[in-house]
Design a protein around this motif. Structure first.
Motif, PDB file in Angstrom:
ATOM      1  N   UNK A  59       9.627 139.306  92.856  1.00  0.00           N
ATOM      2  CA  UNK A  59       9.970 138.171  93.708  1.00  0.00           C
ATOM      3  C   UNK A  59       8.904 137.092  93.482  1.00  0.00           C
ATOM      4  N   UNK A  60       9.216 135.887  93.922  1.00  0.00           N
ATOM      5  CA  UNK A  60       8.248 134.787  93.787  1.00  0.00           C
ATOM      6  C   UNK A  60       6.972 135.124  94.556  1.00  0.00           C
ATOM      7  N   UNK A  61       7.141 135.764  95.714  1.00  0.00           N
ATOM      8  CA  UNK A  61       5.971 136.115  96.534  1.00  0.00           C
ATOM      9  C   UNK A  61       5.077 137.118  95.820  1.00  0.00           C
ATOM     10  N   UNK A  62       5.710 138.128  95.199  1.00  0.00           N
ATOM     11  CA  UNK A  62       4.928 139.140  94.493  1.00  0.00           C
ATOM     12  C   UNK A  62       4.134 138.503  93.352  1.00  0.00           C
ATOM     13  N   UNK A  63       4.793 137.620  92.602  1.00  0.00           N
ATOM     14  CA  UNK A  63       4.104 136.950  91.486  1.00  0.00           C
ATOM     15  C   UNK A  63       2.923 136.148  92.023  1.00  0.00           C
ATOM     16  N   UNK A  64       3.152 135.490  93.137  1.00  0.00           N
ATOM     17  CA  UNK A  64       2.109 134.663  93.750  1.00  0.00           C
ATOM     18  C   UNK A  64       0.915 135.532  94.167  1.00  0.00           C
ATOM     19  N   UNK A  65       1.199 136.687  94.805  1.00  0.00           N
ATOM     20  CA  UNK A  65       0.110 137.591  95.226  1.00  0.00           C
ATOM     21  C   UNK A  65      -0.704 138.019  94.013  1.00  0.00           C
ATOM     22  N   UNK A  66      -0.002 138.345  92.937  1.00  0.00           N
ATOM     23  CA  UNK A  66      -0.673 138.872  91.757  1.00  0.00           C
ATOM     24  C   UNK A  66      -1.513 137.796  91.069  1.00  0.00           C
ATOM     25  N   UNK A  67      -0.879 136.666  90.762  1.00  0.00           N
ATOM     26  CA  UNK A  67      -1.607 135.641  89.996  1.00  0.00           C
ATOM     27  C   UNK A  67      -2.721 135.012  90.831  1.00  0.00           C
ATOM     28  N   UNK A  68      -2.477 134.833  92.107  1.00  0.00           N
ATOM     29  CA  UNK A  68      -3.492 134.218  92.958  1.00  0.00           C
ATOM     30  C   UNK A  68      -4.738 135.094  93.061  1.00  0.00           C
ATOM     31  N   UNK A  69      -4.540 136.390  93.266  1.00  0.00           N
ATOM     32  CA  UNK A  69      -5.698 137.279  93.365  1.00  0.00           C
ATOM     33  C   UNK A  69      -6.396 137.399  92.004  1.00  0.00           C
ATOM     34  N   UNK A  70      -5.608 137.503  90.944  1.00  0.00           N
ATOM     35  CA  UNK A  70      -6.176 137.663  89.609  1.00  0.00           C
ATOM     36  C   UNK A  70      -7.093 136.504  89.246  1.00  0.00           C
ATOM     37  N   UNK A  71      -6.746 135.304  89.706  1.00  0.00           N
ATOM     38  CA  UNK A  71      -7.562 134.131  89.370  1.00  0.00           C
ATOM     39  C   UNK A  71      -8.957 134.226  89.974  1.00  0.00           C
ATOM     40  N   UNK A  72      -9.125 135.110  90.960  1.00  0.00           N
ATOM     41  CA  UNK A  72     -10.435 135.250  91.601  1.00  0.00           C
ATOM     42  C   UNK A  72     -11.221 136.436  91.054  1.00  0.00           C
ATOM     43  N   UNK A  73     -10.579 137.241  90.222  1.00  0.00           N
ATOM     44  CA  UNK A  73     -11.211 138.473  89.764  1.00  0.00           C
ATOM     45  C   UNK A  73     -12.220 138.193  88.649  1.00  0.00           C
ATOM     46  N   UNK A  74     -13.427 138.749  88.791  1.00  0.00           N
ATOM     47  CA  UNK A  74     -14.390 138.733  87.698  1.00  0.00           C
ATOM     48  C   UNK A  74     -14.068 139.950  86.839  1.00  0.00           C
ATOM     49  N   UNK A  75     -13.443 139.702  85.695  1.00  0.00           N
ATOM     50  CA  UNK A  75     -12.887 140.790  84.887  1.00  0.00           C
ATOM     51  C   UNK A  75     -13.970 141.757  84.404  1.00  0.00           C
ATOM     52  N   UNK A  76     -15.110 141.221  84.006  1.00  0.00           N
ATOM     53  CA  UNK A  76     -16.188 142.088  83.512  1.00  0.00           C
ATOM     54  C   UNK A  76     -16.673 143.022  84.614  1.00  0.00           C
ATOM     55  N   UNK A  77     -16.936 142.438  85.796  1.00  0.00           N
ATOM     56  CA  UNK A  77     -17.465 143.238  86.908  1.00  0.00           C
ATOM     57  C   UNK A  77     -16.448 144.235  87.448  1.00  0.00           C
ATOM     58  N   UNK A  78     -15.246 143.747  87.717  1.00  0.00           N
ATOM     59  CA  UNK A  78     -14.210 144.615  88.279  1.00  0.00           C
ATOM     60  C   UNK A  78     -13.810 145.704  87.308  1.00  0.00           C
ATOM     61  N   UNK A  79     -13.726 145.336  86.028  1.00  0.00           N
ATOM     62  CA  UNK A  79     -13.366 146.308  84.998  1.00  0.00           C
ATOM     63  C   UNK A  79     -14.407 147.409  84.905  1.00  0.00           C
ATOM     64  N   UNK A  80     -15.669 146.992  84.884  1.00  0.00           N
ATOM     65  CA  UNK A  80     -16.765 147.962  84.806  1.00  0.00           C
ATOM     66  C   UNK A  80     -16.735 148.886  86.010  1.00  0.00           C
ATOM     67  N   UNK A  81     -16.525 148.284  87.194  1.00  0.00           N
ATOM     68  CA  UNK A  81     -16.528 149.069  88.424  1.00  0.00           C
ATOM     69  C   UNK A  81     -15.357 150.051  88.453  1.00  0.00           C
ATOM     70  N   UNK A  82     -14.191 149.582  88.030  1.00  0.00           N
ATOM     71  CA  UNK A  82     -13.006 150.449  88.067  1.00  0.00           C
ATOM     72  C   UNK A  82     -13.180 151.636  87.130  1.00  0.00           C
ATOM     73  N   UNK A  83     -13.648 151.376  85.912  1.00  0.00           N
ATOM     74  CA  UNK A  83     -13.821 152.476  84.964  1.00  0.00           C
ATOM     75  C   UNK A  83     -14.907 153.441  85.442  1.00  0.00           C
TER      76      UNK A  83
END
Lengths: 143, 147
Positions: free
Chosen positions: B5-29
């Motif tokens: 849905x448009x809302x789901x896409x919005x939730x995903x892209x909006x949050x992703x734009x705030x994610x520090x990929x290096x930090x979050x990726x390292x933490x998740x792994x």
């Protein structure tokens, strides 16, 4: 088997979260129903809207049971014996482990939101293990 | 194809734009290796993974975590073609890496918990639901080419 260190981490963490006890359960359940709609099949009689009194009240029961578990963390089998019978013979949530994993995920999301950085990898590991242990006890009497 | 849905896409892209990929990726792994220690079997060349502290401080874990989450970002950019996006990676994980697809589900759930701890306010139940759907879709795509 939870180590002494893990038990201590769990009890301290649960203590930290205790001021949010009243909302935690309802929020976990609402997240369960929102992320995993098939779990609603176990509550056909519930008002599923956000802020529903039934969800809030059932959530409090779940948190109370988890508090019992945390307080008897070295003897979960006995502490949760009645609930185990209830889930096995009356509720028959099926299959036993699968919905529990989903609820465990939602409870942990609520804790992670509440505690932020304090939901460290060590705390996360201990809690994941604890919730798995609780789920295992609840499915002990299934067959 | 997954329907968003448009809302789901919005939730995903909006949050992703705030994610520090290096930090979050390292933490998740790191959390995957700590919370589910058997997953360390896939990273025997990574050196010291003997304690939570060792895992968190391990530079190879950090680097690989960033790589994994960067790749995950491709799903966010290609929400309408996730299966195609991960077709090659699916073959790789089956044929070369020999990873049980159950582990994709575990990592997905861990990523959700990392996001919840970093973005408490934004991570509403509806936001979580969209992200659970996304990690499920990625896990499914990664398992698709297994034989």
């Amino acid at each position: 088997m939870l180590t002494a260190e893990e038990q201590s981490l769990i009890q301290k963490t649960w203590e930290k979260a205790s001021c949010h006890k009243d909302e935690m359960g309802g929020e976990s359940l609402y997240r369960l129903f929102t992320s995993y709609p098939t779990t609603k099949t176990y509550f056909p009689h519930f008002d599923m809207s956000c802020g529903s009194e039934q969800i809030h009240s059932h959530g409090k029961k779940v948190v109370a049971a988890l508090t019992t578990a945390v307080n008897s963390i070295d003897n979960l089998s006995q502490a949760l014996s009645e609930l185990s019978s209830l889930h096995a013979y009356n509720l028959r949530v099926d299959p036993p482990c699968f919905p529990s994993q989903l609820l465990s995920q939602c409870i942990q999301v609520v804790l992670a939101r509440l505690l932020g950085k304090e939901y460290t990898p060590e705390v996360h590991a201990a809690f994941d293990k604890f919730l798995s242990a609780v789920a295992a006890v609840l499915s002990e009497k299934y067959r | 194809m997954v329907h968003w849905t448009a809302e789901e896409k919005q939730h995903i892209t909006s949050l992703w734009s705030k994610v520090n990929v290096a930090d979050c990726g390292a933490e998740a792994l790191a959390r995957l290796l700590i919370v589910y220690p058997w997953t360390q079997r896939f990273f025997s060349s990574f050196g010291n993974l003997s304690s939570a502290t060792a895992v968190i401080g391990n530079p190879q874990v950090r680097a690989h975590g960033k790589k994994v989450l960067t790749s995950f970002g491709e799903a966010v950019k290609n929400l309408d073609s996730i299966k195609a996006t991960f077709a090659h990676l699916s073959e790789l994980h089956c044929d070369k890496l020999h990873v049980d697809p159950e582990n994709f589900r575990l990592l997905g759930d861990i990523l959700i918990i990392v996001l919840a701890s970093h973005f408490a306010k934004e991570f509403t139940p509806e936001c979580q639901a969209a992200w659970q759907k996304l990690v499920g879709a990625v896990a499914h795509a990664l398992a698709r080419k297994y034989h």
